[in-house]
Design an enzyme around this catalytic site. Structure first.
Site, mmCIF file in Angstrom:
data_model
loop_
_atom_site.group_PDB
_atom_site.id
_atom_site.type_symbol
_atom_site.label_atom_id
_atom_site.label_comp_id
_atom_site.label_asym_id
_atom_site.label_seq_id
_atom_site.Cartn_x
_atom_site.Cartn_y
_atom_site.Cartn_z
ATOM 1 N NE ARG A 30 14.727 -4.468 -16.017
ATOM 2 C CZ ARG A 30 14.908 -4.228 -14.721
ATOM 3 N NH1 ARG A 30 14.731 -3.004 -14.240
ATOM 4 N NH2 ARG A 30 15.267 -5.195 -13.907
ATOM 5 C CG HIS A 76 20.994 -5.412 -22.103
ATOM 6 N ND1 HIS A 76 19.682 -5.044 -22.314
ATOM 7 C CD2 HIS A 76 21.015 -6.036 -20.904
ATOM 8 C CE1 HIS A 76 18.945 -5.431 -21.291
ATOM 9 N NE2 HIS A 76 19.741 -6.039 -20.408
ATOM 10 C CE1 TYR A 120 37.003 -22.051 -15.966
ATOM 11 C CE2 TYR A 120 35.110 -21.401 -14.652
ATOM 12 C CZ TYR A 120 36.484 -21.578 -14.779
ATOM 13 O OH TYR A 120 37.302 -21.302 -13.730
#
Length: 906
Positions: A30, A76, A120
């Site tokens: 990570r 993921h 968006y």
């Protein structure tokens, strides 16, 4: 019913084991980037997922939600917010030196505005990202199963771009963190090429020194530009993997209207939020930590950043600018901590090590890519060999295919060289494949004949010999290629194309084999590819490097350099007053009150200097303390000042003896520091000379200036240049004159050498340091007798003697208490043991020869004696109404309680 099994577990051991597993998962999976491609797993998965979707630089944008869903569903499974945040950062040109995601829509701003929702915005890869993924389909990197085993994902990307140093990385793991700054691509390529070109050591590492590497990779290059202030932190980071890089905003003065100046900021430090920066500057102005700003506004637009700080009319731009650097994020520190994964383990890496591991990774990519291309080339050449053979025996091949029952049968017949039984002997003969009895064929070993297959033996009713290993006429791939031939490929032109392709492949195979056989060729390929990357994507450096900067803001930078009058009283009260407060007066003026003192106190040290100069204080016990002039409390002409003990840590049992003033520029000049000395004398006649450079690094609690015996104390200290005459006077009325070269320079923690031999009960009462004749020597005895004597009456002697008479001492005069160098313009302050203070002019004291007792200069009460004599230097413009001198110049002779300026200024 079987009883449930209970397995006892040590909770402490279980917690340790579980936490270690968790820690390693965070570190490896990570938070930390891989040293090879500079990517964390989520970043790698985002780029690979975008390639899966075909979102290369030339394709249309796709909704960010599509990309997030693709990555989350396949690679993921840790939540969409982490994936989208990663995608957003990879698209921000103020966060990434070279963005790898081309975003369309609101992806946030340097003001801290968040990106729009993923539904968006749209995105695709940049061309740099394509270079990071280049050749991934050529088996250049290892793949591993994804989280559910349904597909595979790359464990690292080929990274034709040195992404770790190019875009940097930041992350917090468990017990460690990484913070790697971004760099300029062109500089990185030049540095890596220089690394590759350097000779190789026996262990495989390169001989290039870090300093040589830093000739190319000079410093980080931040996407927001700015100025890297100071180079020491950069060097430390590159050498050790840890360091502090100080960043400053790019700021310049600009006249916004007539008579009004403003500071204009066009670039701010990396990772600084602009809106937060403006708010904190406004708070600092309101709190008066930053003074001189009358208006603050943000005029930034799509064309660039522009922060305007309008200054007050009396503000000094340089001072305001340094206050901004001190109290706002216009100066910010980037803490470099180059931690990355090397073979799955976190390591702190130097610059050279990061380049080394990147080059090793690219070398492995080139090797694996070459092996892949060689294999593909050989497979294609093998097919072309079959096609060439078929074209050479086209009629026979057509006959085999036409007389085969099925496609599969035709393939097998082509592979095995088996001809159907219905083929006539004439056809076989025309094909040059007349059947020969198997035993005879084996014996002949005719290389021109096609070896029979096992089927041919069985057709003749014979068993297959054990030692016979049949070789097919054509391979499976060749047979399939022949069957896939179209009629148009049988034209002469098409046959020439096949032959041409075959010849080109043979040359390519030779080239690939040469690459695999030569490390130098592989390194040359790495260099060539990097230089091509530089040619396509490199740009100019954005962050300027200020090599002369110190990295930290000195308080000096926040204070205007202006002339001051510094006073130190007999009882140790210190203050500084702006020179402008002492107005110039004409001859005969009454002056003005210069210093407010207690009745029992008077000004003993008074001189003009700069706020940036240094004051060195010497005490009875031989300690040296230092103070910047601006650290002295500022007060008006009538202020009393502040006790020196509140400013420097002088013990109660110690007392101030001398003050040296050193100019700022001289204190920072090695040439000046090593060419000047501090000359000290003790009451027991010890003289010591120490080079001034040894006093340039004092501590807050003082340093040893001279080693003092228990029954001794420091009397005076003077600044000399190595060519100064010295005179010592003792209480017995004698003096000795010698050149300072008689006393060799010593370290600080030493006793010195004998300056004057004293008789029992005697002590030194004064020291004069001078460079020219013409001065007068003032001597005063304890019962109030004094006189002046020309300096020319004192001959030069050797250090350490008894000296010659300078003041005739009797029971009437008492012992000598003062030896001063004076002029007739000087004033004296005489202090008695009962506390009486009398001020008188030196011009009122008569001149006599050396061996005389002088005249009475003060009438003393019964039982009273003179305790001390201090010399004051009057301002030539006038005296004040109270008899105190408002100003003083540096003592030109170097004598007296008023400290002289440097000898070079005499």
């Amino acid at each position: 019913m079987e009883a449930p099994r209970i397995i006892p577990i040590d909770i402490e051991q279980e917690m340790k084991s579980s936490y270690i597993d968790y820690s390693m998962s965070v570190i490896v999976s990570r938070a930390l980037p891989d040293v090879r491609d500079g990517l964390k797993p989520v970043q790698r998965r985002v780029l690979y997922g975008m390639q899966d979707l075909g979102l290369t630089a030339g394709k249309s944008y796709r909704k960010s939600a599509t990309i997030v869903g693709e990555v989350m569903g396949k690679y993921h499974p840790h939540g969409d917010s982490a994936i989208y945040d990663t995608l957003v950062r990879m698209a921000q040109d103020f966060a990434m030196r070279t963005p790898v995601v081309d975003g369309q829509g609101n992806f946030g701003s340097i003001d801290g505005d968040a990106a729009a929702a993923m539904r968006y915005t749209e995105a695709r890869m940049t061309r740099v990202a394509e270079e990071i993924l280049r050749d991934i389909d050529k088996e250049t990197v290892d793949f591993a199963p994804n989280y559910d085993g349904s597909r595979e994902e790359p464990t690292v990307l080929p990274a034709a771009v040195p992404n770790l140093l190019l875009n940097g990385a930041s992350g917090i793991a468990v017990g460690m963190a990484t913070n790697i700054p971004p760099h300029n691509l062109g500089e990185l390529v030049d540095g890596i090429v220089a690394y590759i070109d350097s000779p190789t050591n026996e262990d495989g590492t390169r001989e290039i020194a870090l300093d040589d590497l830093m000739q190319h990779i000079k410093a980080p290059d931040f996407p927001t530009g700015g100025v890297i202030y100071g180079y020491a932190g950069v060097q430390q980071a590159y050498r050790t993997g840890r360091g502090r890089v100080v960043m400053r905003a790019r700021m310049q003065e600009e006249e916004i209207r007539e008579g009004r100046l403003a500071l204009i900021v066009t670039e701010i430090p990396y990772q600084v939020n602009k809106s937060t920066l403006l708010r904190k500057i406004a708070d600092a102005v309101r709190d008066k930590r930053i003074e001189g700003i009358s208006d603050l506004r943000d005029e930034s637009d799509r064309d660039g950043m522009r922060i305007v700080m309008e200054l007050k009319r009396d503000a000094v731009p340089a001072v305001v600018q340094n206050q901004l650097f001190k109290y706002s994020q216009l100066q910010h520190t980037f803490g470099v901590n180059t931690v990355a994964l090397v073979n799955g383990r976190p390591r702190v890496l130097t610059l050279k090590e990061m380049i080394r591991y990147y080059v090793e990774h690219r070398h492995e990519v080139v090797v694996r890519r070459t092996q892949y291309e060689l294999r593909k080339a050989e497979e294609r050449a093998h097919v072309l060999e079959g096609l060439t053979l078929a074209l050479d025996h086209l009629d026979e091949v057509i006959a085999i295919i036409r007389n085969s029952g099925t496609t599969e049968e035709a393939r097998l017949n082509l592979m095995a060289g088996v001809y159907p039984q219905k083929l006539t002997s004439d056809v076989l003969a025309r094909m040059g494949l007349n059947p020969v009895p198997p035993a005879e064929r084996l014996q002949r070993g005719d290389g021109g004949e096609r070896l029979a297959s096992a089927l041919q033996f069985t057709q003749h009713g014979e068993d297959l010999p054990e030692e016979f290993v049949p070789r097919p006429w054509l391979s499976d791939a060749q047979a399939r290629a022949i069957l896939d031939l179209t009629l148009r490929r049988l034209t002469g032109l098409e046959q020439d194309k096949i032959l041409g392709e075959y010849r080109a492949l043979i040359q390519e195979i030779e080239r690939l084999r040469a690459i695999l056989g030569s490390e130098d060729l592989r390194m040359q390929i790495i260099k060539t590819e990097l230089l091509e990357i530089k040619e396509k994507f490199a740009d100019e450096r954005r962050s300027e490097i200020d090599y002369m900067g110190g990295g930290d803001i000195d308080l000096e930078d926040l204070i205007e350099d202006e002339p001051m009058v510094v006073t130190v009283t007999h009882q140790g009260l210190v203050k500084r007053t702006a020179l402008g407060e002492y107005r110039s007066q004409g001859r005969g003026g009454r002056g003005m009150r210069g210093t407010g003192t207690r009745d029992e106190d008077f000004v003993e040290h008074l001189f003009t200097c700069s706020t940036h100069d240094y004051l060195l204080f010497f005490t009875d016990l031989g300690q040296c303390y230092w103070l910047r002039v601006y650290d002295a409390p500022e007060g008006g002409r009538t202020a009393k000042g502040r006790s020196i003990r509140n400013l420097i840590q002088i013990p109660q049992e110690d007392r101030l003896r001398a003050v040296l003033r050193i100019k700022k520029d001289n204190f920072r000049s090695d040439e000046f520091l090593n060419a000047h000395y501090v000359l000290m004398v003790t009451k027991n006649g010890q003289v010591k000379k120490t080079v001034l450079e040894q006093f340039s690094r004092p501590r807050i609690d003082g340093i040893i200036a001279i080693s003092i015996d228990d029954d001794d104390q420091l009397l005076e200290a003077r600044l000399t240049d190595g060519d100064t005459e010295v005179m010592l006077g003792c209480s017995g009325g004698r003096s000795i004159r010698f050149h300072e070269s008689d006393a060799r320079a010593m370290g600080r923690n030493t006793r010195g050498v004998r300056g004057m031999t004293l008789r029992d009960g005697e002590e030194v009462v004064g020291m004069i340091a001078f460079k020219r004749e013409g001065a007068q020597v003032l001597t005063v005895s304890e019962n109030g007798y004094g006189k002046k004597t020309d300096l020319s009456e004192y001959r030069q002697q050797s250090r350490g003697g008894l000296g010659i008479a300078t003041h005739k001492t009797t029971s009437k005069t008492g012992n000598l208490v003062a030896l001063k160098s004076v002029t007739d313009e000087d004033d004296l302050m005489i202090v008695t043991q009962h506390g009486t203070m009398i001020r008188m002019g030196v011009g009122d004291i008569s001149s006599y020869g050396r061996n005389t007792q002088g005249v009475r200069v003060i009438n003393l009460r019964d039982g009273d004696q003179i305790a001390d004599v201090a010399r004051l230097i009057l301002d030539p413009e006038g005296d004040d109404e109270n008899g105190d001198a408002p100003q003083a110049a540096a003592d030109p002779s170097g004598d007296g309680a008023v400290q002289p300026a440097e000898p070079s200024e005499d």
